[in-house]
Design an enzyme around this catalytic site. Structure first.
Site, PDB file in Angstrom:
ATOM      1  N   TYR A  23       0.736  -1.049  -0.012  1.00 24.72           N
ATOM      2  CA  TYR A  23      -0.004   0.175  -0.023  1.00 24.72           C
ATOM      3  C   TYR A  23       0.779   1.173  -0.087  1.00 24.72           C
ATOM      4  O   TYR A  23       0.240   2.541   0.306  1.00 24.72           O
ATOM      5  CB  TYR A  23      -1.052   0.091   1.112  1.00 24.72           C
ATOM      6  CG  TYR A  23      -1.949  -1.187   1.440  1.00 24.72           C
ATOM      7  CD1 TYR A  23      -3.016  -1.223   0.943  1.00 24.72           C
ATOM      8  CD2 TYR A  23      -1.435  -2.302   1.964  1.00 24.72           C
ATOM      9  CE1 TYR A  23      -3.919  -2.286   0.890  1.00 24.72           C
ATOM     10  CE2 TYR A  23      -2.335  -3.357   2.100  1.00 24.72           C
ATOM     11  CZ  TYR A  23      -3.397  -3.255   1.650  1.00 24.72           C
ATOM     12  OH  TYR A  23      -4.191  -4.545   1.575  1.00 24.72           O
ATOM     13  N   GLY A 142      -9.117 -10.408   7.898  1.00 29.24           N
ATOM     14  CA  GLY A 142      -9.134  -9.807   6.774  1.00 29.24           C
ATOM     15  C   GLY A 142      -8.039 -10.193   5.693  1.00 29.24           C
ATOM     16  O   GLY A 142      -7.931  -9.397   4.689  1.00 29.24           O
ATOM     17  N   HIS A 147      -0.520 -11.582   2.976  1.00 27.36           N
ATOM     18  CA  HIS A 147       0.480 -10.704   2.320  1.00 27.36           C
ATOM     19  C   HIS A 147       1.806 -11.037   2.633  1.00 27.36           C
ATOM     20  O   HIS A 147       2.636 -10.462   1.661  1.00 27.36           O
ATOM     21  CB  HIS A 147       0.020  -9.145   3.020  1.00 27.36           C
ATOM     22  CG  HIS A 147      -1.155  -8.570   2.416  1.00 27.36           C
ATOM     23  ND1 HIS A 147      -1.312  -8.082   1.384  1.00 27.36           N
ATOM     24  CD2 HIS A 147      -2.029  -8.018   3.181  1.00 27.36           C
ATOM     25  CE1 HIS A 147      -2.538  -7.442   1.412  1.00 27.36           C
ATOM     26  NE2 HIS A 147      -2.916  -7.387   2.163  1.00 27.36           N
ATOM     27  N   ARG A 180      -8.173 -16.606   3.182  1.00 27.39           N
ATOM     28  CA  ARG A 180      -9.227 -17.018   2.323  1.00 27.39           C
ATOM     29  C   ARG A 180      -9.039 -18.308   2.070  1.00 27.39           C
ATOM     30  O   ARG A 180      -8.175 -18.979   2.412  1.00 27.39           O
ATOM     31  CB  ARG A 180      -9.059 -16.101   0.855  1.00 27.39           C
ATOM     32  CG  ARG A 180      -9.492 -14.778   0.936  1.00 27.39           C
ATOM     33  CD  ARG A 180      -9.434 -14.151  -0.548  1.00 27.39           C
ATOM     34  NE  ARG A 180      -9.781 -12.763  -0.532  1.00 27.39           N
ATOM     35  CZ  ARG A 180     -11.036 -12.230  -0.734  1.00 27.39           C
ATOM     36  NH1 ARG A 180     -12.006 -13.205  -1.025  1.00 27.39           N
ATOM     37  NH2 ARG A 180     -11.356 -11.184  -0.844  1.00 27.39           N
ATOM     38  N   TYR A 198     -17.347  -7.099   5.318  1.00 22.84           N
ATOM     39  CA  TYR A 198     -18.080  -5.530   5.235  1.00 22.84           C
ATOM     40  C   TYR A 198     -19.014  -5.550   4.067  1.00 22.84           C
ATOM     41  O   TYR A 198     -18.863  -6.461   3.333  1.00 22.84           O
ATOM     42  CB  TYR A 198     -16.844  -4.513   4.795  1.00 22.84           C
ATOM     43  CG  TYR A 198     -15.995  -5.139   4.056  1.00 22.84           C
ATOM     44  CD1 TYR A 198     -14.580  -5.407   4.690  1.00 22.84           C
ATOM     45  CD2 TYR A 198     -15.877  -5.351   2.672  1.00 22.84           C
ATOM     46  CE1 TYR A 198     -13.477  -5.999   3.851  1.00 22.84           C
ATOM     47  CE2 TYR A 198     -14.858  -5.850   2.024  1.00 22.84           C
ATOM     48  CZ  TYR A 198     -13.639  -6.055   2.593  1.00 22.84           C
ATOM     49  OH  TYR A 198     -12.684  -6.668   1.858  1.00 22.84           O
TER      50      TYR A 198
END
Length: 290
Positions: A23, A142, A147, A180, A198
């Site tokens: 990011y 999440g 990552h 996931r 969300y």
């Protein structure tokens, strides 16, 4: 294997040490903030699951190890928990710091701690600003842990980071960590555009790419396309993930706790047997008390 050996991430940058910051250019951080909305847009199933288990187990002090823009942390602060929020991405933390400033008149936010920290050095980083502190709960949710890619081919850094999470917990403390359903993603080549976390107000498309080396999936790249039709805007960015298989990840977690933790696995916040093909697996481990 590093993501940039194969894919060029649209968000490039390296933090001071350790986990690659996908990011870092700020674009993905801004778009992600739009994607996930605010704490009021968290699904009720997620809120009930996390807050319910924290309260049931008497947890008060919580470490959010992948706080990003601070949405989950704010949800916990609003529920009365004492929250310490860390992330390796300073671009993501800017959103969390801004959110805390905007709520500065709310006394609940006076003790919300936000700091930059890295999973690979987490106990040392926490010690630097909160000496002699252990937590009732550590969360890494999440799909955040994915990552961290496998730079050496033996998952040694991932295993070390999981051990660091365990070190930050009090005896009897809880680790919440998820990923996931990469088993299904690899088999189908597709990723659901919705999330169990969300209620995104924008249409979302996710293009899935799976890198296979020697017959083994090494990397999953997800290209997000978020359409804001009201403002005629389309935002695109790519994030790269390590495709954790359920069995292997379960074994790594148990090993990180010396095979002494109570370990429950949930499917989309429901019992594992209730969802045949879940979008996410959520692991909850209770650290041994002695």
């Amino acid at each position: 294997m590093s993501a940039d050996q194969v894919f060029h991430s649209r968000s490039e940058g390296i933090p001071s040490e350790g986990v690659k910051d996908q990011y870092a250019d700020g674009k993905a951080a801004r778009t992600w903030n739009k994607f996930i909305g605010d704490s009021n847009e968290r699904t009720q199933n997620y809120k009930d699951f996390l807050i319910g288990l924290l309260k049931k187990n008497g947890c008060k002090k919580v470490l959010d190890t992948a706080c990003g823009t601070g949405i989950d942390s704010m949800m916990l602060v609003n529920e009365g928990f004492k929250v310490v929020s860390v992330d390796a991405s300073d671009k993501m933390l800017k959103h969390a710091l801004k959110a805390r400033w905007e709520r500065r008149k709310d006394s609940k936010y006076d003790e919300w701690v936000i700091e930059e920290a890295n999973w690979e050095t987490l106990p040392r980083d926490i010690e630097a600003f909160l000496p002699n502190t252990q937590f009732d709960a550590v969360i890494c949710l999440g799909n955040s842990f994915a990552h961290l890619l496998d730079e050496y081919g033996d998952q040694r850094m991932q295993k070390m980071c999981l051990r660091n999470f365990a070190k930050c917990l009090k005896p009897g403390g809880l680790l919440f960590i998820d990923h996931r359903n990469y088993d299904a993603i690899i088999d189908s080549g597709a990723t659901p555009g919705h999330s169990i976390y969300y209620n995104c107000k924008y249409p979302v498309d996710i293009k899935t790419s799976v890198l296979v080396v020697g017959g083994k999936a090494q990397l999953v790249a997800l290209d997000y396309c978020i359409n804001d039709d009201a403002n005629s805007e389309k935002s695109e960015f790519r994030l790269c993930y390590f495709p954790h298989k359920l069995d292997k990840f379960t074994a790594m977690l148990d090993e990180a706790f010396d095979n002494r933790a109570k370990h429950e696995i949930y499917a989309d916040f429901k019992p594992l047997s209730a969802v045949p093909v879940p979008s996410f697996y959520i692991h909850v481990l209770e650290k041994a008390r002695d």
